[in-house]
Design a protein around this motif. Structure first.
Motif, PDB file in Angstrom:
ATOM      1  N   ALA A 258      33.814  45.134  37.806  1.00  0.00           N
ATOM      2  CA  ALA A 258      33.306  44.735  36.409  1.00  0.00           C
ATOM      3  C   ALA A 258      32.006  45.092  36.038  1.00  0.00           C
ATOM      4  N   GLN A 261      31.697  48.829  35.217  1.00  0.00           N
ATOM      5  CA  GLN A 261      32.516  48.990  34.038  1.00  0.00           C
ATOM      6  C   GLN A 261      31.441  48.715  32.822  1.00  0.00           C
ATOM      7  N   ARG A 287      43.776  45.025  40.239  1.00  0.00           N
ATOM      8  CA  ARG A 287      43.829  45.427  38.915  1.00  0.00           C
ATOM      9  C   ARG A 287      43.767  44.142  38.042  1.00  0.00           C
ATOM     10  N   HIS A 291      40.917  42.829  35.444  1.00  0.00           N
ATOM     11  CA  HIS A 291      41.164  42.825  33.919  1.00  0.00           C
ATOM     12  C   HIS A 291      40.945  41.331  33.184  1.00  0.00           C
ATOM     13  N   MET A 294      37.324  41.460  32.160  1.00  0.00           N
ATOM     14  CA  MET A 294      37.191  42.221  30.852  1.00  0.00           C
ATOM     15  C   MET A 294      37.074  41.327  29.710  1.00  0.00           C
ATOM     16  N   ARG A 298      36.543  47.713  27.302  1.00  0.00           N
ATOM     17  CA  ARG A 298      37.606  48.399  27.639  1.00  0.00           C
ATOM     18  C   ARG A 298      38.187  48.357  29.213  1.00  0.00           C
ATOM     19  N   ARG A 299      39.576  47.947  29.335  1.00  0.00           N
ATOM     20  CA  ARG A 299      39.943  47.884  30.586  1.00  0.00           C
ATOM     21  C   ARG A 299      40.291  49.500  31.004  1.00  0.00           C
TER      22      ARG A 299
END
Length: 324
Positions: A258, A261, A287, A291, A294, A298-299
């Motif tokens: 995370a 990202q 996964r 998610h 987030m 965006r995932r």
């Protein structure tokens, strides 16, 4: 014009992926096709000078093999672990191989007479996965290798940045658990200290009081330490200690990814290394946990690496071709 378009029909690149235990070596066509592979022991315990000599001998032998087969070796790509100054062609530091300020590119060019590039093992692996493997067709890829340690490569439009000092991508040293387990870098709570394959095995041994011999799923001795794969198997079978260690590792990995990202905003996260062999036992909960973290980001697509242990050689070859 791409390197593949500019290549002659018999052109090959000599590629070496050097690890602390062994070297994966290949002759690679500019289109990414491997035409010959070899493996050789690194035997890093002999010292860095001996390792350098082995690298040069193997590379020279591969170039000779190419010529004997009617092929034309046009470049040499070498991937090594640690801190790499790619611009200068210097292996700055590597604990696994013992390198410290080794001018490997210059030594190789002098010995073989081929244009040579030196790259970081994870960055070239990420390059190969982004261009030829699981990230193919994606402009922004984060490749994360999870094994003894954890490192990453951020690949944008087929190029991986090395950073100002050759140390970009050390996602394993993102702080995810303040006050947590001591990392090899000297700080407490790094991602690598919780979620690498070696950390999972170590933390399971500590949780079960297994010491150096490990424990079987029924509590009996196995005679060997439980590996991260063993922990994954035992977690899937419902063993409480294994399930706890595995879940903690997955949660820490989700925190680290995370963070990645948030920094890089990639389309695809490709996970490779030994831990990726756990398959759905890793990717399904990871996964979901990623998610959950987030918010406005965006995932990313989260996938397993596709090239296996060929990625390092392929990436080293791509790097050499790019430099021509």
């Amino acid at each position: 014009m791409s390197p593949a378009d500019a290549a002659g029909p018999a052109d090959v690149v000599v590629a070496l992926d050097v690890g602390g235990t062994g070297m994966k070596c290949a002759l690679v066509r500019p289109d990414g096709t491997t035409v010959h592979t070899e493996r050789h022991p690194t035997d890093a315990g002999r010292g860095p000078d001996a390792v350098v000599e082995t690298i040069l001998d193997v590379a020279e032998g591969l170039a000779g093999k190419a010529r004997a087969d009617g092929r034309d070796p046009v470049a040499l790509g070498i991937a090594v672990p640690g801190v790499v100054d790619e611009a200068a062609g210097v292996a700055v530091w590597s604990a696994n191989v013992g390198f410290r300020d080794v001018p490997l590119r210059g030594l190789a060019e002098e010995r073989l007479g081929l244009p040579t590039v030196l790259g970081h093992d994870v960055r070239v692996g990420g390059l190969a996965e982004a261009r030829l493997g699981a990230g193919r067709g994606t402009g922004h890829v984060l490749f994360v290798a999870i094994g003894t340690g954890i490192a990453a490569a951020h690949v944008v439009d087929g190029a991986a940045a090395s950073g100002a000092h050759g140390a970009a991508g050390e996602i394993g040293h993102v702080l995810v658990r303040p006050g947590g387990p001591r990392c090899g870098c000297g700080r407490d709570g790094c991602l690598e200290a919780v979620a690498s394959a070696s950390a999972i095995a170590r933390r399971y041994a500590e949780a079960t009081g297994a010491g150096p011999t490990g424990t079987a799923g029924d509590g009996g001795p196995t005679g060997t330490p439980a590996s991260a794969a063993d922990v994954a198997d035992r977690a899937a079978a419902g063993e409480p200690a294994a399930a706890r260690v595995w879940a903690e590792a997955v949660e820490a990995l989700a925190d680290g990814l995370a963070t990645g990202q948030a920094l890089y905003d990639v389309e695809t996260v490709v996970v490779g290394g030994g831990l990726a062999q756990a398959g759905p036992r890793l990717f399904d909960p990871l996964r979901a946990a990623l998610h959950e973290r987030m918010t406005f980001h965006r995932r990313p697509r989260l996938v397993a690496a596709a090239l296996g242990d060929e990625a390092g050689c392929l990436g080293a070859a791509l790097l050499a071709l790019d430099a021509r």
